[in-house]
Design a protein around this motif. Structure first.
Motif, PDB file in Angstrom:
ATOM      1  N   ILE A 194       0.855  -1.197   0.000  1.00 43.19           N
ATOM      2  CA  ILE A 194       0.000   0.000   0.000  1.00 43.19           C
ATOM      3  C   ILE A 194       0.883   1.237   0.000  1.00 43.19           C
ATOM      4  N   MET A 195       1.882   1.255   0.871  1.00 39.25           N
ATOM      5  CA  MET A 195       2.780   2.408   0.946  1.00 39.25           C
ATOM      6  C   MET A 195       3.553   2.577  -0.357  1.00 39.25           C
ATOM      7  N   GLU A 196       3.970   1.466  -0.929  1.00 34.06           N
ATOM      8  CA  GLU A 196       4.746   1.566  -2.173  1.00 34.06           C
ATOM      9  C   GLU A 196       3.916   2.092  -3.328  1.00 34.06           C
ATOM     10  N   LEU A 212      -3.070   5.241   1.037  1.00 31.88           N
ATOM     11  CA  LEU A 212      -3.065   5.288   2.501  1.00 31.88           C
ATOM     12  C   LEU A 212      -3.347   3.911   3.081  1.00 31.88           C
ATOM     13  N   VAL A 213      -2.682   3.594   4.150  1.00 33.81           N
ATOM     14  CA  VAL A 213      -2.949   2.372   4.900  1.00 33.81           C
ATOM     15  C   VAL A 213      -4.326   2.561   5.563  1.00 33.81           C
ATOM     16  N   PRO A 214      -5.165   1.506   5.622  1.00 29.62           N
ATOM     17  CA  PRO A 214      -6.527   1.684   6.153  1.00 29.62           C
ATOM     18  C   PRO A 214      -6.544   2.326   7.550  1.00 29.62           C
ATOM     19  N   LEU A 240      -6.264   0.233  10.866  1.00 32.41           N
ATOM     20  CA  LEU A 240      -4.936  -0.325  11.170  1.00 32.41           C
ATOM     21  C   LEU A 240      -4.003   0.750  11.722  1.00 32.41           C
ATOM     22  N   VAL A 241      -4.043   1.941  11.094  1.00 32.72           N
ATOM     23  CA  VAL A 241      -3.147   3.020  11.527  1.00 32.72           C
ATOM     24  C   VAL A 241      -3.559   3.510  12.917  1.00 32.72           C
ATOM     25  N   THR A 242      -4.853   3.596  13.145  1.00 33.85           N
ATOM     26  CA  THR A 242      -5.324   4.109  14.436  1.00 33.85           C
ATOM     27  C   THR A 242      -4.989   3.129  15.568  1.00 33.85           C
ATOM     28  N   ASP A 287       2.935  13.640  13.582  1.00 32.13           N
ATOM     29  CA  ASP A 287       3.527  13.946  12.272  1.00 32.13           C
ATOM     30  C   ASP A 287       2.992  12.918  11.278  1.00 32.13           C
ATOM     31  N   GLY A 288       2.090  13.353  10.418  1.00 33.74           N
ATOM     32  CA  GLY A 288       1.528  12.413   9.426  1.00 33.74           C
ATOM     33  C   GLY A 288       0.249  11.734   9.890  1.00 33.74           C
ATOM     34  N   TYR A 289      -0.249  12.127  11.029  1.00 38.14           N
ATOM     35  CA  TYR A 289      -1.527  11.634  11.553  1.00 38.14           C
ATOM     36  C   TYR A 289      -2.201  12.797  12.252  1.00 38.14           C
ATOM     37  N   LYS A 318      14.608  14.694  -4.773  1.00 34.69           N
ATOM     38  CA  LYS A 318      15.929  14.798  -4.124  1.00 34.69           C
ATOM     39  C   LYS A 318      16.030  13.814  -2.967  1.00 34.69           C
ATOM     40  N   ARG A 319      14.945  13.729  -2.179  1.00 32.62           N
ATOM     41  CA  ARG A 319      14.945  12.812  -1.043  1.00 32.62           C
ATOM     42  C   ARG A 319      15.107  11.364  -1.523  1.00 32.62           C
ATOM     43  N   ALA A 320      14.554  11.071  -2.710  1.00 29.21           N
ATOM     44  CA  ALA A 320      14.668   9.721  -3.269  1.00 29.21           C
ATOM     45  C   ALA A 320      16.135   9.344  -3.413  1.00 29.21           C
TER      46      ALA A 320
END
Ligand code: ADP
Length: 199
Positions: free
Chosen positions: A54-56, A60-62, A65-67, A86-88, A128-130
């Protein structure tokens, strides 16, 4: 949980950088759901095996699951006095879950710092981050998908938090130091301006 500060913004906006600086300054943990998920992926946990493809793909991850993962992280002792998210949340459903989790412990969202950066700059930064970090989801195709998902699912949170009075928009297209001092100033104001229970 006395103090919850949320960093919110598109992928590549620098929210992780600012969240980690602020965590060091305030002495409360930075909780990055992206980092937590990458950790599950590298350990090959059950969650990691579900999350990896999913991340690749840039999706978004369901939410459930994230919660669940976030709830477990918040139960650790270092998060007792607050955390920097950060990100949630990344979806409206996650924002509701966060509010419910905080209410259980008498906490609330003190401030939502929206780090705003134009798309063209985001794509440059992520490419660039890649090269620097070699993250599996920093390819040109996945970057486009992550930006699309951000617009569709995450950007609407700005309205939600604007209505509650917690949102502070910060121009993220400047030097890291300059942004950090705006973040500090915004928090000074937020502590006094946001009435308890408003966010
Ligand atoms: P960025 O903000 O640069 O996209 P993150 O490290 O925050 O990077 O997230 C990387 C990926 O992890 C996301 O594209 C998504 O697949 C997953 N992810 C992170 N946080 C969440 C979340 N709160 N809800 C759902 N998926 C998430």
């Amino acid at each position: 949980m006395s103090s919850a500060i949320v960093f919110f913004g598109p992928p590549g906006s620098g929210k992780g950088t600012q969240a980690s600086r602020l965590a060091a300054t305030l002495g409360i943990p930075q909780i990055s759901t992206g980092d937590l998920l990458r950790n599950h992926v590298s350990r090959g946990s059950a969650l990691g095996r579900v999350a990896k493809p999913i991340m690749e793909s840039g999706a978004l991850v369901p939410d459930d699951l994230v919660t669940k993962m976030l709830k477990e992280r918040l139960a650790e002792p270092d998060a007792k006095n607050g955390a920097i998210f950060d990100g949630y949340p990344r979806t409206v459903a996650q924002a509701r879950s966060l509010q419910a989790l905080l209410e259980e412990t008498g906490g609330r969202v003190d401030a939502v710092l929206f780090i705003d950066v134009p798309d063209t700059i985001l794509v440059d930064r992520l490419l660039k981050r890649a090269v620097l970090e070699g993250r599996a989801d920093d390819t040109r195709e996945t970057i486009a998908e992550r930006l699309r998902v951000y617009r569709e699912k995450t950007a609407p949170l700005a309205d939600l938090y604007r209505q509650s009075g917690a949102l502070v928009t910060i121009d993220g297209n400047r030097a890291i130091e300059t942004i950090a001092s705006d973040v500090a100033a915004a928090l000074q104001n937020a502590r006094t301006a946001v009435p308890k229970g408003a966010a």
